[in-house]
Design an enzyme around this catalytic site. Structure first.
Site, short mmCIF file in Angstrom:
data_model
loop_
_atom_site.label_atom_id
_atom_site.label_comp_id
_atom_site.label_asym_id
_atom_site.label_seq_id
_atom_site.Cartn_x
_atom_site.Cartn_y
_atom_site.Cartn_z
N ASP A 58 0.86 -1.19 0.00
CA ASP A 58 0.00 0.00 0.00
C ASP A 58 0.89 1.24 0.00
O ASP A 58 1.03 1.91 1.01
CB ASP A 58 -0.91 -0.03 1.24
CG ASP A 58 -1.82 1.18 1.32
OD1 ASP A 58 -1.85 1.98 0.36
OD2 ASP A 58 -2.51 1.32 2.35
N LYS A 60 0.38 3.73 -2.06
CA LYS A 60 -0.43 4.83 -2.61
C LYS A 60 0.38 5.64 -3.62
O LYS A 60 0.54 6.85 -3.52
CB LYS A 60 -0.99 5.71 -1.49
CG LYS A 60 -1.97 4.95 -0.61
CD LYS A 60 -2.84 5.83 0.23
CE LYS A 60 -3.86 5.02 1.01
NZ LYS A 60 -3.25 4.13 2.04
N ALA A 62 1.71 7.73 -6.46
CA ALA A 62 1.03 8.92 -7.01
C ALA A 62 2.03 9.86 -7.65
O ALA A 62 2.17 11.02 -7.26
CB ALA A 62 0.28 9.64 -5.88
N ASN A 66 7.22 7.63 -15.00
CA ASN A 66 8.53 6.99 -14.80
C ASN A 66 8.79 6.66 -13.33
O ASN A 66 9.27 5.59 -13.00
CB ASN A 66 9.66 7.85 -15.36
CG ASN A 66 10.97 7.11 -15.31
OD1 ASN A 66 11.10 6.01 -15.87
ND2 ASN A 66 11.94 7.65 -14.59
N SER A 113 -11.36 6.86 3.79
CA SER A 113 -12.27 6.50 4.89
C SER A 113 -12.33 7.50 6.05
O SER A 113 -13.24 7.43 6.86
CB SER A 113 -11.84 5.14 5.46
OG SER A 113 -10.51 5.22 5.96
N GLY A 166 -13.31 -1.57 12.44
CA GLY A 166 -12.55 -1.67 13.69
C GLY A 166 -12.28 -0.28 14.22
O GLY A 166 -13.20 0.46 14.56
N ARG A 187 -5.51 -1.91 13.11
CA ARG A 187 -5.38 -1.85 14.56
C ARG A 187 -6.27 -2.84 15.30
O ARG A 187 -5.87 -3.39 16.33
CB ARG A 187 -5.66 -0.42 15.04
CG ARG A 187 -4.54 0.54 14.70
CD ARG A 187 -4.99 1.98 14.81
NE ARG A 187 -5.87 2.37 13.71
CZ ARG A 187 -6.41 3.57 13.58
NH1 ARG A 187 -6.19 4.49 14.49
NH2 ARG A 187 -7.18 3.85 12.53
P1 BMP Z 1 -6.94 0.58 10.68
O1 BMP Z 1 -7.86 -0.64 10.60
O2 BMP Z 1 -5.89 0.47 11.73
O3 BMP Z 1 -7.70 1.87 10.71
O4 BMP Z 1 -6.06 0.59 9.33
C1 BMP Z 1 -6.61 0.88 8.08
C2 BMP Z 1 -5.55 0.73 7.00
O5 BMP Z 1 -6.13 1.04 5.73
C3 BMP Z 1 -4.35 1.66 7.15
O6 BMP Z 1 -3.21 0.96 6.63
C4 BMP Z 1 -4.68 2.83 6.24
O7 BMP Z 1 -3.52 3.45 5.73
C5 BMP Z 1 -5.47 2.16 5.13
N1 BMP Z 1 -6.48 3.02 4.49
C6 BMP Z 1 -7.50 3.60 5.22
O8 BMP Z 1 -7.62 3.43 6.44
N2 BMP Z 1 -8.44 4.38 4.57
C7 BMP Z 1 -8.39 4.62 3.23
O9 BMP Z 1 -9.25 5.32 2.72
C8 BMP Z 1 -7.35 4.03 2.49
C9 BMP Z 1 -6.41 3.23 3.12
O10 BMP Z 1 -5.47 2.65 2.44
#
Ligand code: BMP
Length: 207
Positions: A58, A60, A62, A66, A113, A166, A187
């Site tokens: 992950d 991301k 962006a 290249n 999220s 969670g 988490r």
């Molecule tokens: P947690 O369940 O501890 O909140 O972790 C969520 C994981 O998903 C983290 O690695 C975070 O970077 C990733 N993530 C997110 O929470 N929301 C998004 O919109 C995109 C993500 O990649």
């Protein structure tokens, strides 16, 4: 039934991360590794974990085409089975990722999220971009099942992977009902006293 759970392994102690990964692997489909762990443990942790469980990097991604290509090649060479990229740099940047190795999974972030995490994302445009570049799937938030449902309508049968269950308060059941294929939990699992039991609980909760 095969697991629809993905572990977000953001544990930054490398030894503990490896221990959690080994214990949780039987209960998850994949393990997602983000910068916190790679910056603590090095890219070798991707190689280590991918020996016993598929790893999505992950990162991301962006950047310009290249640079995207260079980043993604490192992740795939280390053993990752997939990569997560942002959509906003546009089609050329995403196609560059596809061209590195089209047999690997490419997931594109559609909207995020966290609170206000949807304000700067264009769901319609990013979903059509995911289809245009031949992505494997997309990332959409379990904290907003209504967005997951909208994304499902727009991406047809592409995979939807959904973080936010969670610690961020999303419901795995609602998110699967809205059309997600996989739930991502971090988490809620790796901070638990018994990560394997927590993973099993999240896995059973969504069926
Ligand atoms: P947690 O369940 O501890 O909140 O972790 C969520 C994981 O998903 C983290 O690695 C975070 O970077 C990733 N993530 C997110 O929470 N929301 C998004 O919109 C995109 C993500 O990649």
């Amino acid at each position: 039934m095969s697991s629809r759970l993905v572990l977000a392994l953001d544990e930054t102690d490398p030894a503990r991360a490896l221990d959690v990964a080994r214990n949780v692997a039987p209960f998850v489909a994949k393990i997602k590794i983000n910068y916190p762990l790679v910056l603590s443990a090095g890219l070798e942790i991707v190689t280590e974990i991918s020996k016993f469980c598929p790893v999505i990097c992950d990162f991301k991604v962006a950047d310009i085409p290249n640079t995207n290509r260079l980043i993604v090649k490192k992740a795939f060479d280390a053993g990752a089975s997939g990569i997560i990229a942002h959509a906003f740099p546009g089609p050329e940047s995403l196609k560059a990722i596809r061209e590195v190795d089209s047999s690997k999974d490419l997931y594109i972030v559609i909207t995020m999220s966290h609170p206000m995490g949807g304000e700067f994302f264009d769901i319609e445009r990013f979903c059509s971009l995911a289809l245009e570049v031949g992505a494997t799937g997309v990332v959409a938030p379990a904290t907003r099942p209504e967005d997951v449902a909208k994304v499902r309508e727009l991406v047809g049968d592409l995979e939807i992977i959904s973080p936010g269950v969670g610690a961020q308060g999303g419901s795995s059941k609602e998110t699967i009902k809205a059309g997600a294929n996989y739930i991502i939990v971090g988490r809620g699992i790796y901070l638990s006293d018994n990560p394997a039991a927590a993973a099993e609980k999240y896995s059973l909760e969504m069926v």
